[in-house]
Scaffold this motif. Structure first.
Motif, PDB file in Angstrom:
ATOM      1  N   ILE A 103      -9.160  17.586  29.925  1.00 54.54           N
ATOM      2  CA  ILE A 103     -10.150  17.283  28.889  1.00 54.54           C
ATOM      3  C   ILE A 103     -11.543  17.650  29.416  1.00 54.54           C
ATOM      4  O   ILE A 103     -11.811  17.560  30.608  1.00 54.54           O
ATOM      5  CB  ILE A 103     -10.118  15.778  28.539  1.00 54.54           C
ATOM      6  CG1 ILE A 103      -8.705  15.364  28.107  1.00 54.54           C
ATOM      7  CG2 ILE A 103     -11.128  15.440  27.452  1.00 54.54           C
ATOM      8  CD1 ILE A 103      -8.241  15.972  26.817  1.00 54.54           C
ATOM      9  N   ASP A 104     -12.418  18.044  28.505  1.00 58.37           N
ATOM     10  CA  ASP A 104     -13.831  18.294  28.845  1.00 58.37           C
ATOM     11  C   ASP A 104     -13.983  19.381  29.914  1.00 58.37           C
ATOM     12  O   ASP A 104     -14.845  19.278  30.784  1.00 58.37           O
ATOM     13  CB  ASP A 104     -14.505  17.003  29.331  1.00 58.37           C
ATOM     14  CG  ASP A 104     -14.511  15.921  28.268  1.00 58.37           C
ATOM     15  OD1 ASP A 104     -14.489  16.280  27.083  1.00 58.37           O
ATOM     16  OD2 ASP A 104     -14.546  14.729  28.623  1.00 58.37           O
ATOM     17  N   GLU A 105     -13.170  20.404  29.837  1.00 57.62           N
ATOM     18  CA  GLU A 105     -13.273  21.515  30.782  1.00 57.62           C
ATOM     19  C   GLU A 105     -13.487  22.803  30.003  1.00 57.62           C
ATOM     20  O   GLU A 105     -12.623  23.221  29.239  1.00 57.62           O
ATOM     21  CB  GLU A 105     -12.008  21.616  31.635  1.00 57.62           C
ATOM     22  CG  GLU A 105     -12.041  22.735  32.659  1.00 57.62           C
ATOM     23  CD  GLU A 105     -13.252  22.637  33.576  1.00 57.62           C
ATOM     24  OE1 GLU A 105     -14.108  23.542  33.524  1.00 57.62           O
ATOM     25  OE2 GLU A 105     -13.342  21.648  34.318  1.00 57.62           O
ATOM     26  N   ARG A 106     -14.635  23.421  30.196  1.00 57.04           N
ATOM     27  CA  ARG A 106     -14.964  24.640  29.452  1.00 57.04           C
ATOM     28  C   ARG A 106     -14.474  25.900  30.150  1.00 57.04           C
ATOM     29  O   ARG A 106     -14.383  26.954  29.538  1.00 57.04           O
ATOM     30  CB  ARG A 106     -16.477  24.742  29.245  1.00 57.04           C
ATOM     31  CG  ARG A 106     -17.131  23.533  28.617  1.00 57.04           C
ATOM     32  CD  ARG A 106     -16.432  23.048  27.364  1.00 57.04           C
ATOM     33  NE  ARG A 106     -16.411  24.020  26.292  1.00 57.04           N
ATOM     34  CZ  ARG A 106     -15.823  23.828  25.125  1.00 57.04           C
ATOM     35  NH1 ARG A 106     -15.190  22.698  24.882  1.00 57.04           N
ATOM     36  NH2 ARG A 106     -15.854  24.755  24.196  1.00 57.04           N
ATOM     37  N   ASP A 107     -14.162  25.815  31.440  1.00 57.53           N
ATOM     38  CA  ASP A 107     -13.710  26.984  32.187  1.00 57.53           C
ATOM     39  C   ASP A 107     -12.220  26.840  32.496  1.00 57.53           C
ATOM     40  O   ASP A 107     -11.839  26.178  33.463  1.00 57.53           O
ATOM     41  CB  ASP A 107     -14.505  27.122  33.490  1.00 57.53           C
ATOM     42  CG  ASP A 107     -14.108  28.359  34.283  1.00 57.53           C
ATOM     43  OD1 ASP A 107     -13.266  29.139  33.784  1.00 57.53           O
ATOM     44  OD2 ASP A 107     -14.623  28.532  35.401  1.00 57.53           O
ATOM     45  N   PRO A 108     -11.344  27.443  31.696  1.00 57.37           N
ATOM     46  CA  PRO A 108      -9.901  27.276  31.897  1.00 57.37           C
ATOM     47  C   PRO A 108      -9.391  27.848  33.210  1.00 57.37           C
ATOM     48  O   PRO A 108      -8.342  27.423  33.709  1.00 57.37           O
ATOM     49  CB  PRO A 108      -9.283  28.009  30.698  1.00 57.37           C
ATOM     50  CG  PRO A 108     -10.329  28.973  30.249  1.00 57.37           C
ATOM     51  CD  PRO A 108     -11.641  28.320  30.542  1.00 57.37           C
ATOM     52  N   THR A 109     -10.131  28.791  33.807  1.00 61.02           N
ATOM     53  CA  THR A 109      -9.660  29.401  35.054  1.00 61.02           C
ATOM     54  C   THR A 109      -9.756  28.448  36.243  1.00 61.02           C
ATOM     55  O   THR A 109      -9.169  28.701  37.292  1.00 61.02           O
ATOM     56  CB  THR A 109     -10.465  30.672  35.361  1.00 61.02           C
ATOM     57  OG1 THR A 109     -11.850  30.327  35.568  1.00 61.02           O
ATOM     58  CG2 THR A 109     -10.353  31.672  34.218  1.00 61.02           C
ATOM     59  N   LYS A 110     -10.467  27.329  36.092  1.00 62.68           N
ATOM     60  CA  LYS A 110     -10.596  26.359  37.175  1.00 62.68           C
ATOM     61  C   LYS A 110      -9.340  25.508  37.357  1.00 62.68           C
ATOM     62  O   LYS A 110      -9.108  24.952  38.432  1.00 62.68           O
ATOM     63  CB  LYS A 110     -11.774  25.410  36.895  1.00 62.68           C
ATOM     64  CG  LYS A 110     -13.139  25.959  37.152  1.00 62.68           C
ATOM     65  CD  LYS A 110     -14.197  24.922  36.809  1.00 62.68           C
ATOM     66  CE  LYS A 110     -13.981  23.612  37.569  1.00 62.68           C
ATOM     67  NZ  LYS A 110     -15.084  22.635  37.290  1.00 62.68           N
TER      68      LYS A 110
END
Length: 202
Positions: free
Chosen positions: A114-121
């Motif tokens: 949740i609340d993560e804008r960078d999926p690559t992380k």
């Protein structure tokens, strides 16, 4: 001149008296209302519910709409977490161990960030915390709010083979042992939602 001065002083004193009277009669300011809502689910205990989990629409590690067809017909433990959430990170190794020990054709641990804008992380983050065997899914648009009100993280759901969320837990747990493992096994076996308190990992 003295008369004019006396009239001016009297006027000032009258104004002061009126202001004092008004302010002294004002009721005390109401206490501020908390903006954070209290959890409606007991912490670290599954509570029964019923909601269609098909409403959830996460993206994958590349930011594309995730294909959830691989989970159809399986019992799911869906865990909502965030990279900034200390209790979430604490329980990731136990979730990875639960998938390793119990995952297969009948059961799957599904992690949704949740609340993560960078999926690559997400993939390297999971791998670095003992959960590299768990799915990389991100709910960027908070579609999970259609299933239940998420008041705190981590939050976990037990989802049956028909895609219906049957129980919700707020709080972390040591998923691969003790009461938490027993609760998952009972639900996989026959849909039983055990009300036992689940202990967090030490």
């Amino acid at each position: 001149m003295n008369r004019i001065l006396m009239i001016a002083i009297a006027a000032v004193l009258a104004v002061i008296g009126v202001v004092w009277a008004l302010t002294s009669q004002q009721p005390p300011a109401p206490e501020s209302t908390p903006t954070t809502k209290a959890s409606t689910a007991p912490v670290s205990r599954f509570v029964p519910m019923e909601a269609d989990f098909a409403a959830v629409a996460p993206v994958d590690g590349e930011g594309q709409p995730a294909d959830l067809t691989a989970y159809r017909g399986k019992v799911l433990l869906v865990n909502l977490w965030a990279t900034w959430c200390a209790p979430c990170i604490k329980e990731l190794p136990a979730l990875g161990a639960l998938q390793r020990d119990l995952g297969g054709e009948q059961f799957q641990v599904v992690t949704i960030a949740i609340d993560e804008r960078d999926p690559t992380k997400i993939a390297p983050f999971l791998a670095s915390h003992g959960a590299g065997n768990l799915p990389v899914l991100i709910d960027r648009d908070r579609t999970l709010d259609k299933v239940a009100q998420i008041v705190a993280l981590p939050t976990s759901f037990l989802v049956d083979r028909n895609g219906t969320a049957r129980a919700m837990l707020t709080g972390d747990a040591c998923w691969n042992e003790g009461a938490a493992l027993d609760a998952v096994k009972a639900f996989v076996a026959d849909g039983t939602v055990k009300p036992d308190t689940l202990e967090p990992c030490a």
